[in-house]
Design a protein around this motif. Structure first.
Motif: not given
Length: 265
Positions: A2-4, A12-18, A239-240
């Protein structure tokens, strides 16, 4: 992977973590470093949208009227597609795109913005997933109120409505019928998709932002910029391909954004 950091003009969506994933999913869009003069593009869209709604006072949004054509529809089709081209070019210019001529007397020389075309713009489909968006018109009689303006790119085909725009622009007399309601609404949906793929539902108008992803509404919600069209966002991100930053921390950094290199796409 994924991209930081977010890319310029690329929602684009953000990973649903945190705990900050919801905030990080939209807050970077209103950072002034994200893009140049976004209000210039959303204002143009909102003006066209008001003109389209005024057209609907005379031509009912319905299946039976899709073949209707007129000078007013022709005018709106031209303006809409000009805005589409302007947005595509803005995405290229704020990222990395330095094409060259592949043949002819200028082979190897830089191919300037004047010579960018729809085949170049197709590169942006890969980074923004334009072909997986759909747009719904809330008021409609019939079954053709859902538009997927970039779906033909899934099969690497030409965009029918964009071809109609070019035909009606270069030879209006013989191609006037192609400036019809159906092609206009597909083009307008395409402009809405392109803006949504950059800014989500942020319109950059004066006053506080009221960002909502759900709520009670007769039509079910999900409205895009201007609160008229219903936008269905892509669900085919891997996810990537997603973002994976915490904007509460990233916004404190000097270099908060990355550029997409379209030369290698």
């Amino acid at each position: 992977m994924s991209f930081n950091k977010p890319f310029h003009r690329n929602y684009r969506p953000v990973l649903k973590t945190g705990s900050q994933a919801g905030y990080s999913d939209w807050a970077y869009i209103i950072d002034r470093e994200y893009c140049q003069n976004p209000e210039h593009y959303t204002r143009a869209f909102l003006i066209i949208q008001e003109d389209l709604k005024r057209l609907f006072e005379f031509v009912e949004p319905a299946d039976k009227n899709c073949a209707t054509y007129s000078f007013r529809i022709h005018e709106l089709l031209m303006r809409t597609c000009i805005e589409i081209e302007a947005n595509f070019k803005a995405i290229f210019k704020e990222n990395i795109f330095v094409p060259v001529f592949n043949n002819g007397s200028r082979q190897g020389q830089p191919r300037t913005e004047k010579y960018w075309n729809i085949n170049d713009f197709k590169k942006i489909n890969k980074t923004h997933h334009l072909d997986d968006y759909s747009i719904e018109f809330p008021f409609w009689k019939g079954t053709k109120n859902i538009k997927k303006p970039f779906s033909e790119w899934k099969d690497n085909d030409n965009l029918t409505w964009y071809q109609a725009y070019n035909n009606a622009k270069h030879d209006r007399l013989n191609n006037f019928e192609q400036a019809n309601l159906d092609n206009l609404l597909n083009a307008f949906s395409g402009l809405c998709v392109l803006l949504s793929a950059q800014f989500r539902d942020v319109d950059f108008q004066p006053g506080p932002d009221n960002l909502q992803t759900q709520g009670y509404n007769y039509f079910g919600g999900g409205f895009g910029i201007g609160d008229y069209l219903i936008v269905n966002y892509p669900d085919d991100w891997n996810d990537n391909e997603l973002y994976s930053f915490d904007w509460t921390q990233l916004k404190k950094e000097q270099n908060r954004f990355e550029k997409i290199d379209y030369n290698i796409i």
